[in-house]
Each structure stands twice: as structure tokens, then as C-alpha cells.
Design an enzyme around this catalytic site. Structure first.
Site, PDB file in Angstrom:
ATOM      1  N   GLU A 201       0.798  -1.238   0.000  1.00 46.59           N
ATOM      2  CA  GLU A 201       0.000   0.000   0.000  1.00 46.59           C
ATOM      3  C   GLU A 201       0.832   1.291   0.000  1.00 46.59           C
ATOM      4  O   GLU A 201       1.044   1.918   1.041  1.00 46.59           O
ATOM      5  CB  GLU A 201      -0.957  -0.002   1.194  1.00 46.59           C
ATOM      6  CG  GLU A 201      -1.911  -1.182   1.176  1.00 46.59           C
ATOM      7  CD  GLU A 201      -3.017  -1.086   2.217  1.00 46.59           C
ATOM      8  OE1 GLU A 201      -2.961  -0.182   3.076  1.00 46.59           O
ATOM      9  OE2 GLU A 201      -3.944  -1.905   2.167  1.00 46.59           O
ATOM     10  N   GLU A 389      -5.475  -8.654   0.652  1.00 48.07           N
ATOM     11  CA  GLU A 389      -6.154  -8.342   1.918  1.00 48.07           C
ATOM     12  C   GLU A 389      -7.623  -8.080   1.643  1.00 48.07           C
ATOM     13  O   GLU A 389      -7.974  -7.440   0.655  1.00 48.07           O
ATOM     14  CB  GLU A 389      -5.596  -7.070   2.592  1.00 48.07           C
ATOM     15  CG  GLU A 389      -4.259  -7.235   3.241  1.00 48.07           C
ATOM     16  CD  GLU A 389      -3.766  -5.955   3.926  1.00 48.07           C
ATOM     17  OE1 GLU A 389      -4.594  -5.112   4.348  1.00 48.07           O
ATOM     18  OE2 GLU A 389      -2.540  -5.810   4.012  1.00 48.07           O
TER      19      GLU A 389
HETATM   20  C1  GBH Z   1      -4.642  -2.123   5.393  1.00 47.77           C
HETATM   21  O1  GBH Z   1      -4.746  -0.746   5.233  1.00 47.77           O
HETATM   22  C2  GBH Z   1      -3.264  -2.454   5.911  1.00 47.77           C
HETATM   23  O2  GBH Z   1      -2.480  -3.059   4.915  1.00 47.77           O
HETATM   24  C3  GBH Z   1      -3.251  -3.291   7.147  1.00 47.77           C
HETATM   25  O3  GBH Z   1      -1.992  -3.234   7.722  1.00 47.77           O
HETATM   26  C4  GBH Z   1      -4.343  -2.818   8.080  1.00 47.77           C
HETATM   27  O4  GBH Z   1      -4.317  -3.450   9.315  1.00 47.77           O
HETATM   28  C5  GBH Z   1      -5.658  -3.107   7.401  1.00 47.77           C
HETATM   29  O5  GBH Z   1      -5.727  -2.530   6.132  1.00 47.77           O
HETATM   30  C6  GBH Z   1      -6.859  -2.629   8.196  1.00 47.77           C
HETATM   31  O6  GBH Z   1      -6.810  -1.255   8.337  1.00 47.77           O
HETATM   32  O7  GBH Z   1      -9.116   6.671   9.703  1.00 47.77           O
HETATM   33  O8  GBH Z   1     -10.664   7.433   7.995  1.00 47.77           O
HETATM   34  O9  GBH Z   1      -8.451   8.361   8.094  1.00 47.77           O
HETATM   35  C7  GBH Z   1      -5.956  -0.278   4.683  1.00 47.77           C
HETATM   36  C8  GBH Z   1      -5.825   1.170   4.288  1.00 47.77           C
HETATM   37  C9  GBH Z   1      -5.443   3.336   5.154  1.00 47.77           C
HETATM   38  C10 GBH Z   1      -7.429   2.229   5.645  1.00 47.77           C
HETATM   39  C11 GBH Z   1      -5.713   4.302   6.293  1.00 47.77           C
HETATM   40  C12 GBH Z   1      -7.691   3.182   6.787  1.00 47.77           C
HETATM   41  C13 GBH Z   1      -7.420   5.413   7.556  1.00 47.77           C
HETATM   42  C14 GBH Z   1      -8.770   5.964   7.239  1.00 47.77           C
HETATM   43  N1  GBH Z   1      -6.033   2.056   5.408  1.00 47.77           N
HETATM   44  N2  GBH Z   1      -7.123   4.453   6.494  1.00 47.77           N
HETATM   45  S1  GBH Z   1      -9.259   7.215   8.337  1.00 47.77           S
END
Ligand code: GBH
Length: 483
Positions: A201, A389
């Protein structure tokens, strides 16, 4: 139903339904009779089922056996950066309990496990002298997996940049250091590990880390340095692909795990489907589009203007290195419709009533799994696709019987796998699916407040307990089918 009895209402509905369907013939359905198994939702034999995790989220052992600190150690130890000041110091302690985790995998019946490696365990300073004890840990994990007939899929980098690298991803040297780390590691494990992912990512460790400040290292830089950081990230990927190919036996499979933005057409008509494809290409321009096309597309360069990344000779060729597979991390999409704007599409915002899982950003729209695959395949025809994922957080509670009945997670998974099945049955080259996540773990800035596992982890005792979703996944895997 004021003023109308239920019986009367029933009759009215039946009468109007009869009127609508007259002249149309339906297949006969034997209501109330046992139906045959839904073989229509069977996956092809050889489809790979797995679970995914990441080093900093599960390992703990943060200061053991010579591991150097990563930017996430620094960030999580900085007051105010994570929920309740949670850190990955202990996490699930998989550094010591990995054999137990392999047992969980074995009990599920998965054929594959996607894990990541901590770069600073292997190169405590990010570069220079390797730490043999670090590599040794992964070698033991790999052996344990193979002894249990589980194929390891390893991500080299899941956001835990070694803290010792000056400037982190602001420096082009970090891309080179990453390629060296990739070469060293894959050379030493390449006899047993045949499937590698470079990075996880791009958006998260570049934009969220250096622009929005929400993830490590928590900086809020301007657009020009951030677009350069994005370039260093994809360059690191490209150089690593080349390094892995040079260091491993032929037949080794190389890809990445990318959370490309997914676009679902509001209605499945030609124009909206095309809009979804256009949005996929433009919106992922700094990352997946650049990798798949070996260039930054004009619309992106125009959009960035003076802030566009500085590209050196040879960079784009490395970035466009052929991949054996594209891994997609998919949680939620955007809906899109065609319009007559210059870009040819508009995002349709989610209504406030769109259902959500326990994390507010996981808006439920299981069509995303189908469209993630279809948009990417229609645009770029990759050789293979993995869902690297997919999963959700849920407000898990242990009931009085000691069970965690996460029926909402089961709903999420069942629906996503139903839509993924559509992609498989239409012939898209989906090879496997990794559920996020094997167990509850350190959920980055959300610390331990959000649970994504199909095994519940008591973070005081580190005891793992299968949730209902683990039982469900075991059944789906055993029957190779949506259940
Ligand atoms: C993935 O990220 C990751 O690869 C993994 O490590 C993680 O545990 C999993 O998903 C679950 O999150 O709080 O509204 O600002 C997913 C992409 C990017 C989604 C950051 C959540 C924050 C959104 N993530 N995002 S917010």
C-alpha cells in the site's frame, strides 16, 4: 398498515404481483424442499485460500536479537500519535509464539499465509551490516509453515521503515537501500520462498505518513516533496523487483500488495463501466498505473504541474518491471458515474445511511471485490491477481459461553467472497484470497482499539481464541465454496 388488515394486504400484493408476472414464465422452484448445494458459488480447484498479517502488527519482540527501531516504533512512542499511546512493542508476540500461529493456520486449513518481514530486524540500520539473528527468525517461521504444508507469501515492506535511514522516503537512497535488503533477503530465503511482494500500500506510507501526518513518520510536507516521496516508493518497488529476479531461482513469483482505489459503476451500463475504468487509471496514476504502464500518465503530470516528481533516466523502466501477479488489498470502493466533465466521471458520495463496519472508513459495498479485479484486468491484463487483503473490524465481545459470535464479519466475508466468485467465474485470473487478518493485532494509529482478526487476542494474556468467522472460514475452505 393502518386501515387494512394483514390478510387483506397479503391478498392485494398477491393480486398485483400476479398481474405483473402474467405472461412471464418462471422456473419451477420447490419451495420448502431441500435445495441442492449452491455449487454455483464453488471456487475452482487449486484456488488458494490464506490469511494475511504484517510484521509490526503482530511480532512484538521490538528490541530483541538486534532489531533496530523502525519509524513506527518512533511514531507509536511519540505521545498523541496512536490510540491510547499503544505501541507494537509486544503486539501478539508472534516473535515468540509463531508456532502457535502456524497451528491456527493449520486448523483453518489454509494453503497459504501472507506475512511481512521487518526490514530493521534484518538490517538494523536499514543498510550496511545485516543481523543474522533477524533473518534467522524468518527462516524458522518459513520452515514451520512448510512443515505444515502452508506456502509462505512474503511482503518485504509493510510500512516499518528503518528509523536509521536519513530522511526515510524523502531520500532516494532509501529506494536503493530497499533493493539491497530485497536482494539479500530473497537470496537467503529464495530456496524455500517462491512468492514475494515488494511493498504494501504505497498511499499509506507515503501520503498518510508524509503529507497527512496520520501515520509514521507523522510529517505534513507540501505537494512537491510528497510527490517525490511517492516516486521514491515506486522506484524502490521497481528496483526490488529487479533485485529479487537477480537473486532468486527462476520460477520465483514477484508482485506487490496495493490498495488501488476501487471504482464501482453506479449502474452496470457501458458508459458507467467505462467511467469506472477511467477513474481507476487516473486515480491510481502515481502508483499502480505507473507500475503497469511504466510511465506517469499525462493527466497526472498535468495535475501535479510544477510539483511533478523528478524522474531520473532508467527509473520508469525499473518501475514498469514485469510482475508475475498483482495483489490487491480491498476493503471499500467509491461509486462512480459517467459525466461530461473532462475526466469523464464523477464520484458519487456515500449517503449517510451506507452501512459501515466497526471502522468508520469500512463502508459496506461488497461489489468492490468484483470491480477491483475487473477494472485492473480490463485495463492492464496482469498475469495473475491475488486479493492480498480483505476483511473488516467488528465490535467483538466474548459472550458468557466464551464465544465471539461475529456474525457481522461473517456477513462481510460471505458477501465479498460472493462477488469475488463472480470475477472468478467470468474468467478473470484470480489465483487466491488472503483474509485480513489471521488475528487481532496492532491496528496502526488505532492501536488495539480495532479488531480485524478471525481469532480473538486477549492482549493481556496473548491468548488466541477462534471467532465464529474462523469456523466459517474453515468451512468455506473445506468446501472450496462460499458457505
Ligand atoms: C490495510 O490498510 C493495511 O495493509 C493493514 O496493515 C491494516 O491493518 C488493514 O488494512 C486494516 O486497516 O481513519 O478514515 O483516516 C488499509 C488502508 C489506510 C485504511 C488508512 C484506513 C485510515 C482511514 N487504510 N485508512 S481514516
Amino acid at each position: 398498515m393502518k386501515g387494512i388488515t394483514r390478510r387483506l394486504f397479503g391478498k392485494t400484493v398477491a393480486a398485483s404481483a400476479a398481474a405483473v408476472i402474467s405472461g412471464v414464465s418462471f422456473p419451477e422452484v420447490a419451495f420448502g424442499q431441500p435445495q441442492p448445494a449452491p455449487s454455483i458459488l464453488k471456487y475452482p480447484s487449486g484456488f488458494l485460500w490464506g490469511c494475511a498479517t504484517a510484521a509490526y502488527q503482530i511480532e512484538g519482540g521490538a528490541r530483541e536479537d538486534g532489531r533496530g527501531p523502525s519509524l513506527w516504533d518512533v511514531f507509536s512512542h511519540t505521545p498523541g500519535k496512536t490510540h491510547d499511546g499503544d505501541t507494537g512493542d509486544v503486539a501478539d508476540d508472534s516473535y515468540h509464539l509463531y508456532k502457535e500461529d502456524v497451528k491456527l493456520l493449520k486448523a483453518l486449513g489454509v494453503s497459504t499465509y501472507r506475512l511481512s518481514m521487518s526490514w530493521s530486524r534484518i538490517f538494523p540500520n536499514g543498510t550496511g551490516e545485516p543481523n543474522p539473528k533477524g533473518l534467522d527468525y524468518y527462516s524458522r517461521v518459513v520452515d514451520e509453515l512448510l512443515a505444515n504444508n502452508i506456502t509462505p507469501y512474503i511482503t518485504l515492506f509493510h510500512w516499518d521503515t528503518p528509523a536509521a535511514l536519513p530522511g526515510g522516503w524523502q531520500s532516494r537512497d532509501t529506494s536503493k537501500a530497499f533493493a539491497d535488503y530485497a536482494a539479500y533477503t530473497t537470496k537467503h530465503l529464495g530456496d524455500r520462498v517462491k512468492h514475494w511482494m515488494t511493498t504494501n500500500e504505497f498511499h499509506c506510507f507515503t501520503n498518510l505518513g508524509y503529507r497527512d501526518g496520520q501515520f509514521a513518520p507523522g510529517l505534513k510536507l507540501g505537494p512537491a516533496p510528497v510527490s517525490q516521496i511517492r516516486h521514491h516508493a515506486i522506484l524502490a518497488h521497481g528496483l526490488a523487483v529487479q533485485a529479487i529476479r537477480a537473486s532468486t531461482p527462476s520460477g520465483t513469483q514477484v508482485g506487490l500488495a496495493e490498495n488501488a482505489n476501487v471504482f464501482v459503476p453506479v449502474i452496470e451500463t457501458k458508459e458507467h463501466i467505462e467511467a469506472a475504468r477511467r477513474a481507476t487509471r487516473l486515480d491510481n496514476a502515481p502508483f499502480l498505473t505507473a507500475l503497469m504502464e511504466g510511465k506517469y500518465i499525462d493527466a497526472y503530470l498535468e495535475q501535479e504541474g510544477a510539483n511533478a516528481p523528478k524522474v531520473e533516466a532508467g527509473d520508469m523502466a525499473a518501475i514498469g518491471s514485469r510482475l508475475d501477479f498483482v495483489g490487491l488489498n480491498v476493503y471499500t470502493p467509491s461509486f462512480v458515474r459517467a459525466d461530461d466533465s473532462r475526466q469523464g466521471y464523477a464520484i458519487v458520495p456515500f449517503p449517510a445511511s451506507q452501512p459501515k463496519m466497526a471502522s468508520p472508513w469500512i463502508l459496506l459495498a461488497p461489489e468492490c471485490l468484483y470491480w477491483a479485479v475487473r477494472n485492473v484486468c480490463d485495463l492492464w491484463k496482469p498475469q495473475g491477481i491475488f486479493i492480498t487483503e480483505n476483511g473488516c473490524s467488528s465490535d467483538d465481545v466474548i459472550n458468557s459461553a466464551g464465544h465471539i459470535d461475529d456474525v457481522d464479519r461473517v456477513m462481510y466475508l460471505r458477501n465479498h467472497l460472493t462477488h469475488l466468485h463472480r470475477a472468478v467465474s467470468e474468467g478473470y485470473p484470480v489465483k487466491g484470497y488472503f483474509l485480513w487478518s489471521l488475528m487481532d493485532n496492532f491496528e496502526w494509529a488505532d492501536g488495539y482499539s480495532k479488531r480485524f482478526g478471525i481469532h480473538y487476542v486477549d492482549f493481556k494474556t496473548l491468548k488466541r481464541t477462534p471467532k465464529l468467522s474462523a469456523e466459517w472460514y474453515r468451512e468455506a475452505i473445506a468446501r472450496n465454496s462460499v458457505v
